[in-house]
Scaffold this active site. Sequence first.
Site, PDB file in Angstrom:
ATOM      1  N   HIS A 293       2.096  -7.620 -11.320  1.00 50.67           N
ATOM      2  CA  HIS A 293       2.488  -7.146  -9.993  1.00 50.67           C
ATOM      3  C   HIS A 293       2.235  -8.194  -8.912  1.00 50.67           C
ATOM      4  O   HIS A 293       3.053  -8.402  -8.027  1.00 50.67           O
ATOM      5  CB  HIS A 293       1.704  -5.869  -9.677  1.00 50.67           C
ATOM      6  CG  HIS A 293       2.156  -5.144  -8.452  1.00 50.67           C
ATOM      7  ND1 HIS A 293       3.368  -4.478  -8.374  1.00 50.67           N
ATOM      8  CD2 HIS A 293       1.558  -4.961  -7.246  1.00 50.67           C
ATOM      9  CE1 HIS A 293       3.494  -3.913  -7.186  1.00 50.67           C
ATOM     10  NE2 HIS A 293       2.413  -4.202  -6.479  1.00 50.67           N
TER      11      HIS A 293
ATOM     12  N   SER B  26       5.138  -5.473  -3.188  1.00 46.58           N
ATOM     13  CA  SER B  26       4.868  -4.057  -3.353  1.00 46.58           C
ATOM     14  C   SER B  26       5.426  -3.228  -2.192  1.00 46.58           C
ATOM     15  O   SER B  26       6.618  -3.310  -1.909  1.00 46.58           O
ATOM     16  CB  SER B  26       3.357  -3.848  -3.530  1.00 46.58           C
ATOM     17  OG  SER B  26       3.085  -2.578  -4.036  1.00 46.58           O
ATOM     18  N   TYR B  27       4.574  -2.464  -1.491  1.00 40.04           N
ATOM     19  CA  TYR B  27       5.077  -1.673  -0.368  1.00 40.04           C
ATOM     20  C   TYR B  27       5.541  -2.566   0.791  1.00 40.04           C
ATOM     21  O   TYR B  27       6.175  -2.087   1.735  1.00 40.04           O
ATOM     22  CB  TYR B  27       4.028  -0.671   0.119  1.00 40.04           C
ATOM     23  CG  TYR B  27       4.616   0.435   0.969  1.00 40.04           C
ATOM     24  CD1 TYR B  27       5.220   1.539   0.372  1.00 40.04           C
ATOM     25  CD2 TYR B  27       4.607   0.356   2.359  1.00 40.04           C
ATOM     26  CE1 TYR B  27       5.794   2.544   1.144  1.00 40.04           C
ATOM     27  CE2 TYR B  27       5.169   1.355   3.137  1.00 40.04           C
ATOM     28  CZ  TYR B  27       5.759   2.450   2.522  1.00 40.04           C
ATOM     29  OH  TYR B  27       6.332   3.434   3.291  1.00 40.04           O
TER      30      TYR B  27
ATOM     31  N   GLY C 153       0.815  -1.202   0.000  1.00 38.45           N
ATOM     32  CA  GLY C 153       0.000   0.000   0.000  1.00 38.45           C
ATOM     33  C   GLY C 153       0.852   1.256   0.000  1.00 38.45           C
ATOM     34  O   GLY C 153       1.315   1.683  -1.038  1.00 38.45           O
TER      35      GLY C 153
ATOM     36  N   ASP D 128       4.809  -6.309 -14.800  1.00 36.71           N
ATOM     37  CA  ASP D 128       4.361  -5.260 -13.894  1.00 36.71           C
ATOM     38  C   ASP D 128       4.952  -3.919 -14.314  1.00 36.71           C
ATOM     39  O   ASP D 128       6.165  -3.799 -14.487  1.00 36.71           O
ATOM     40  CB  ASP D 128       4.793  -5.603 -12.458  1.00 36.71           C
ATOM     41  CG  ASP D 128       4.432  -4.501 -11.466  1.00 36.71           C
ATOM     42  OD1 ASP D 128       3.445  -3.776 -11.717  1.00 36.71           O
ATOM     43  OD2 ASP D 128       5.126  -4.378 -10.449  1.00 36.71           O
TER      44      ASP D 128
END
Length: 488
Positions: free
Chosen positions: A460, A201-202, A104, A408
């Site tokens: 992703h 991701s984050y 996020g 991605d």
Amino acid sequence: MALGSDFFISNLLLHVVLLICFCLTIEALAESKISATSYLNSEVLAQQEADRVHRLPGQPEVKFKQYAGYITVNETHGRALFYWFFESTEKPHKKPLLLWLNGGPGCSSIGYGQSEELGPFFPQDSSHPKLKLNPHSWNKASNLLFLESPVGVGFSYTNTSNDINELGDTIAAKDSHTFLIKWFRRFPQFRSHEFYIAGESYAGHYVPQLSELIFDHNHNATKKDHINFKGLMIGNALLDDETDQKGMIDYAWDHAVISDALYHNITTKCNFSLANLTDDCNTELNKYFDVYGIIDMYSLYTPRCFSNKNDSRRVVTGTVPQTSSIFQRLHKRLAGYDPCASDYTAVYLNTPEVQKALHANVTKIPYPWTHCSDNITFWSDAPQSMLPVIKKLVAGGIRIWVYSGDNDGRIPVTATRYTLKKLGLEIVEDWTPWYTSRQVGGWTIVYNGLTFVTIRGAGHQVPTFAPKQALQLLRHFLANKKLPPQPI
């Protein structure tokens, strides 16, 4: 003499039978997955039973156990994190434990990780609650724990509203670490298991920072709170703002997403080594993000969802949110693939009988469950680079694998290659293909202390787009074995 021999043989057979019975009893206790300590602790058993999920609405029959509920991480503020835990499909008492975190910041690992990527159950489009069994669930290789973190994400909550305005990397890591300490107290039979953390991701921030806390805490932890931490794995991970953003733009140009002119303007007006981007740079970046209003940034070559009920949002930030004017543009990207899987998840997890079965939303949160929190629009601290933490963990002997789906566009393989080059580790084995069955699954680079893996054709969320390859990746990571360099 014969009579004495018969008596001796009969007596010997009796002892053999008793020994076999004893061994079977020990094996049965082991198979019960409950250690002697927790077996005798009625309070622990009661806590576990309170979190036991016996059957979800629309769930197919399974043999493994599952648990869900809350762990309070701050009594004073009333902060509690929601988890969903699945025992391994076979011999959970012998398998490692893996924690999965989505990024996020502000997105749910239950919404994405469990329900659309690597968990056992995927919600389906239906007029009534319905789940499909994922044939490539990661609990085929490990015990699997999902956590909604930080507070404000999914079903996790705080009774102190100002907590939401103070969120950042530090608080997220500390609360997640407190969660783990308390979770192992609730499930002490898993304390001795090898423990790993994975995410995407984050979670390129979440996973290394939580790993560092565990690593440091283990030096002084009591035996009761020591975590048998062995390694981490992160995919399409935000690791370094400068190289991640440079790679994002280079990848877009190289994959015919943006024009030569826009590429020239961005590369001449943007200095990604700075925390604060100029207005001229942000103007050009906004033109860049406009392109991803018509194609899926997170999976360049798959269709978008055009369902009228698609309200899911995916949050992935690439710079410090409070200083970046493009944060809201990133916040509003439509979620990616089924292409409408996120619709089904949102409907399922907002169903009252589902929440009751999961022991979720016990405080009656005054807003619906969402994939990514609409309340988290500020993030108080986000270091520009995770590379110092990665270097520390490499030096500490922690197993580290980094993987990248090569379709991605958000945190592309180009960015990760720039980042790992910046890390400066010695290459032990350079660009080598790995195989899944007879097909090339991707490529690997083995560094001194770190392994990098690409997954060919994945976006992703690698387990969504390449589920078989993702499970293969997990099995080799847990076993600390190279992926097959030849067809199998």
